[in-house]
Design an enzyme around this catalytic site. Structure first.
Site, mmCIF file in Angstrom:
data_model
loop_
_atom_site.group_PDB
_atom_site.id
_atom_site.type_symbol
_atom_site.label_atom_id
_atom_site.label_comp_id
_atom_site.label_asym_id
_atom_site.label_seq_id
_atom_site.Cartn_x
_atom_site.Cartn_y
_atom_site.Cartn_z
ATOM 1 N NE ARG A 183 54.242 2.051 -28.418
ATOM 2 C CZ ARG A 183 54.056 2.360 -27.136
ATOM 3 N NH1 ARG A 183 54.549 3.458 -26.653
ATOM 4 N NH2 ARG A 183 53.375 1.573 -26.358
ATOM 5 C CD GLU A 230 73.455 0.515 -20.152
ATOM 6 O OE1 GLU A 230 72.768 -0.393 -19.666
ATOM 7 O OE2 GLU A 230 73.086 1.168 -21.141
ATOM 8 C CE LYS A 263 64.107 4.629 -26.515
ATOM 9 N NZ LYS A 263 65.340 3.995 -26.031
ATOM 10 C CG ASN A 307 49.805 -1.532 -29.515
ATOM 11 O OD1 ASN A 307 49.919 -2.007 -30.642
ATOM 12 N ND2 ASN A 307 50.175 -0.313 -29.193
ATOM 13 N N GLY A 308 49.091 -5.381 -27.290
ATOM 14 C CA GLY A 308 48.813 -6.189 -26.112
ATOM 15 C C GLY A 308 48.689 -7.653 -26.486
ATOM 16 C CG HIS A 311 84.952 -16.645 -7.009
ATOM 17 N ND1 HIS A 311 85.365 -17.417 -5.952
ATOM 18 C CD2 HIS A 311 85.366 -15.381 -6.748
ATOM 19 C CE1 HIS A 311 85.977 -16.645 -5.064
ATOM 20 N NE2 HIS A 311 85.993 -15.402 -5.536
ATOM 21 C CB CYS A 317 52.600 -2.731 -31.404
ATOM 22 S SG CYS A 317 53.011 -4.474 -31.440
ATOM 23 C CE LYS A 341 72.604 0.217 -24.273
ATOM 24 N NZ LYS A 341 71.651 0.936 -23.498
ATOM 25 C CD1 TRP A 362 59.651 -5.967 -31.166
ATOM 26 C CD2 TRP A 362 58.294 -7.180 -29.890
ATOM 27 N NE1 TRP A 362 60.428 -6.834 -30.443
ATOM 28 C CE2 TRP A 362 59.622 -7.595 -29.646
ATOM 29 C CE3 TRP A 362 57.275 -7.825 -29.186
ATOM 30 C CZ2 TRP A 362 59.958 -8.605 -28.746
ATOM 31 C CZ3 TRP A 362 57.604 -8.838 -28.284
ATOM 32 C CH2 TRP A 362 58.939 -9.211 -28.075
ATOM 33 C CD GLU A 407 70.283 -2.708 -26.158
ATOM 34 O OE1 GLU A 407 69.091 -2.982 -26.265
ATOM 35 O OE2 GLU A 407 70.687 -1.804 -25.406
HETATM 36 C C1 F6R Z 1 68.508 -1.097 -23.578
HETATM 37 C C2 F6R Z 1 67.143 -0.652 -23.438
HETATM 38 C C3 F6R Z 1 66.216 -1.461 -22.598
HETATM 39 C C4 F6R Z 1 65.352 -0.524 -21.741
HETATM 40 C C5 F6R Z 1 64.296 -1.329 -20.963
HETATM 41 C C6 F6R Z 1 63.487 -0.452 -20.037
HETATM 42 O O1 F6R Z 1 69.248 -0.214 -24.356
HETATM 43 O O2 F6R Z 1 66.765 0.337 -23.991
HETATM 44 O O3 F6R Z 1 66.906 -2.371 -21.811
HETATM 45 O O4 F6R Z 1 66.189 0.163 -20.870
HETATM 46 O O5 F6R Z 1 63.458 -1.968 -21.864
HETATM 47 O O6 F6R Z 1 62.801 0.532 -20.747
HETATM 48 P P1 F6R Z 1 62.193 1.793 -19.999
HETATM 49 O O7 F6R Z 1 63.327 2.599 -19.485
HETATM 50 O O8 F6R Z 1 61.409 2.517 -21.044
HETATM 51 O O9 F6R Z 1 61.335 1.263 -18.895
#
Ligand code: F6R
Length: 602
Positions: A27, A477, A597, A95-96, A500, A2, A481, A71, A484
């Site tokens: 956010r 990774e 994010k 927020n929180g 396995h 948020c 990607k 969020w 998501e």
């Molecule tokens: C995936 C993504 C998340 C962040 C994770 C950590 O594309 O963006 O998996 O990598 O939430 O976020 P930070 O790097 O801000 O601690």
């Protein structure tokens, strides 16, 4: 999670708050709202992102207010659940998470609650104390004394004209300072266009802000010293620069962001200089273990670096999910362990909690961080490395990943040199890094080919990503990607693990993305897995530095830059693949569903 934005000053507030919220949408973006304070409070709210707000509903003359982009934690995205929340004479954004909000309901008339949120209950509790004391700062302090949980809040009331009360525990808040005006935000990105003078609130601090005054207290209302800092990072535009999405723009920014990460650090004579980490020669000579901690993509970047740092330094390198480390008994020898915290935002709740746990255990801690001045950057004990990757606006992280890997490779190169290990290692890493940006530029030119492939591959719903050695975390990774952003069900496995268990799912509806390594022995072994998948009717996309194998159905050929950095080139292909598949499927590229994010709640 948020975003909070607030303003008090002499200028019309609504557009300042709106523009700030747009900056903070990464956010959270499931609902938004703005409340302006005049004689009464005017509020507009909407489900969806800020573009859904009816800004005409707000008076352009009002010069103070607060806003929020959400969020959801308690209560689904809806107008009643969107912030700001008003209860009685109190309006707030929060927020929180207020863990004991059910208990706090005892203090308020619950028939007046309009939402399912913990935040509205908090507004009610502040209102309860405001009725008693008539003082907004005091009422907020008293309410927060009852709270168990985390908060970053901004509170206004018609009974306290010209005042915003802000407080923090666990959720970041920054105050922007300017002549006769102040800003409040959960991230300096929202205010950097207005001022570079900021005050980062610490946990359990509360501030009373008016246009021309600012008082800072602890939560018992003892005065606290104010320390104004200057933002180092210049404001960055939110322009798409002709790209269709921020994700695409940020993938293409990687040659530049990598150059910025290396600027003044990787030198043409093959040396690596880092001034950020505060490690003495004694610290370096005594180093016996490295522990890397992060979440999501930051974790994956650390995992790739684990392989490389072990090879460079010959010491054990462990990688931990922050969400696990913070509660787990990990038997680390604090004296000789360097704990490295990876985070783009520097505000991820689990990573912050792990940092505090590592410090409690007396480990040396450093940060690999993009967001300057963020909580992790400020709390690490031994400095760190800023990525200088610029604002990453797309929720899915791309350029931060490659810069994080680069930062760890630079750190490994520096430690290797200073500890008197093989000097050639540092030179090799430095030369590979120097050549990397050109190779990434070439790799980006594969986009049309990858888009063509994506048209064929987007019909598959179940994907495996397989890699060996450092390509295993690259596979992880790639799977994260595409999950998501393109909502593809994807899992990563170490190629050698296929027999396995995972091979059970292979059939003609299944796609395996096999990352073939440069190393001839491992290449051959990976080919056997490819054959085993084909023998069971599976479909295969290979990514490799060699030409297409007959058994492979689809192929992307990439350049070989070197043992330490090839994974970054493979990863750019997988980023482009995600972008292309998500685009083909018509997904919201920059704002995937259910995500935010910066994950600032646990
Ligand atoms: C995936 C993504 C998340 C962040 C994770 C950590 O594309 O963006 O998996 O990598 O939430 O976020 P930070 O790097 O801000 O601690």
């Amino acid at each position: 999670m948020c975003g909070i934005m607030g303003y008090v000053g002499g200028r019309p507030a609504k557009n300042i708050i709106y523009a700030g919220l747009q900056r903070l949408e990464y956010r959270g973006y499931d609902s938004a709202g703005i409340a302006l304070l005049g004689k009464t409070v005017q509020t507009t709210k909407a489900v969806g992102d800020t573009s859904q707000l009816d800004m005409e509903a707000l008076n352009s003359k009002l010069t103070m207010g607060i806003g929020h982009t959400r969020w959801a934690t308690h209560g689904k995205p809806s107008i009643p659940n969107a912030h700001p929340h008003t209860f009685g004479a109190v309006t707030l954004v929060h927020n929180g998470i207020i863990e004991n909000y059910e208990d706090l309901k005892e203090l308020i008339d619950t028939t007046k609650l309009k939402s399912q949120t913990d935040s509205e209950v908090l507004a009610g509790v502040i209102d309860y104390y405001l009725k008693k004391s008539g003082n907004l700062l005091d009422a907020t302090k008293q309410a927060l004394a009852e709270v168990r949980g985390t908060f970053g809040i901004a509170v206004i009331s018609p009974e306290a004209p010209g005042q915003i009360v802000v407080a923090r525990r666990g959720s970041p808040l920054v105050i922007g300072v300017d002549e006769n005006q102040h800003y409040v935000a959960s991230d300096s990105a929202a205010i950097v266009d207005h001022t570079d003078k900021v005050i980062y609130l610490k946990d359990d601090q509360i501030a009373l802000i008016t246009a021309d005054s600012l008082e800072l207290y602890d939560l018992k209302l003892n005065h606290q010293n104010i320390s104004v800092e200057t933002l180092e990072e210049p404001g960055q535009t939110l322009d798409l620069d002709g790209y269709a999405s921020y994700l695409e723009k940020e993938i293409h920014e990687q040659p530049t962001s990598l150059k910025n990460a290396m600027l003044g650090r990787v030198l043409s004579d093959g040396s690596i200089k880092l001034s950020g980490p505060n490690l003495t020669q004694e610290d370096i000579m005594g180093l016996e273990n490295i522990l890397i901690i992060g979440c999501g993509t930051a974790y994956n970047a650390g995992y790739y670096a684990k392989y490389q740092l072990e090879k460079m330094l010959g010491i054990p390198v462990s990688i931990e999910h922050a969400s696990e480390f913070r509660y787990r008994y990990g038997a680390y020898d604090a004296k000789n362990t360097l704990a490295i915290f990876m985070s783009q935002s520097g505000e991820t709740a689990d990573t912050i909690a792990s940092l505090r746990e590592a410090k409690r255990r007396n480990m040396k801690t450093i940060g690999i961080i993009n967001s300057v001045g963020s909580t992790i950057a400020r709390e690490v004990s031994h400095g760190g490395i800023y990525l200088h990757a610029g604002l990453e606006s797309s929720v899915a992280s791309t350029k931060a990943y490659s810069s994080m890997v680069t930062a760890l490779l630079m750190l490994g190169g520096m430690i290797s040199y200073k500890s008197g290990k093989d000097a050639m290692v540092t030179q090799t890493v430095a030369h590979e890094l120097e050549a990397l940006t050109k190779e990434i530029e070439h790799t980006l030119k594969l986009q049309p080919q990858i888009e063509k492939l994506a048209r064929k591959l987007s019909k598959y719903h179940d994907w495996y990503f397989l890699g060996r050695g450092p390509l295993y975390p690259v596979a992880m990774e790639g799977a994260l990607k595409i999950t998501e952003v393109a909502y593809v069900h994807a899992q990563a496995f170490a190629t050698g693990e296929m027999k396995h268990g995972p091979i059970a799912l292979i059939d003609d509806k299944h796609l395996s993305v096999v990352l073939l390594p440069e190393d001839p022995l491992l290449y051959k072994k990976s080919l056997s897995t490819l054959e085993e998948i084909k023998a069971r009717g599976g479909n295969v996309l290979t990514v490799s530095t060699r030409p297409k194998e007959e058994a492979s159905d689809h192929h992307i050929e990439v350049a070989h830059n070197g043992e330490y950095t090839d994974g970054l080139i493979y990863n750019v292909c997988l980023q482009l693949l995600t972008l292309a598949v998500a685009t083909k499927k018509g997904q919201n590229i920059d704002r995937p569903r259910n995500l935010a994010k910066s994950v600032t709640v646990e």
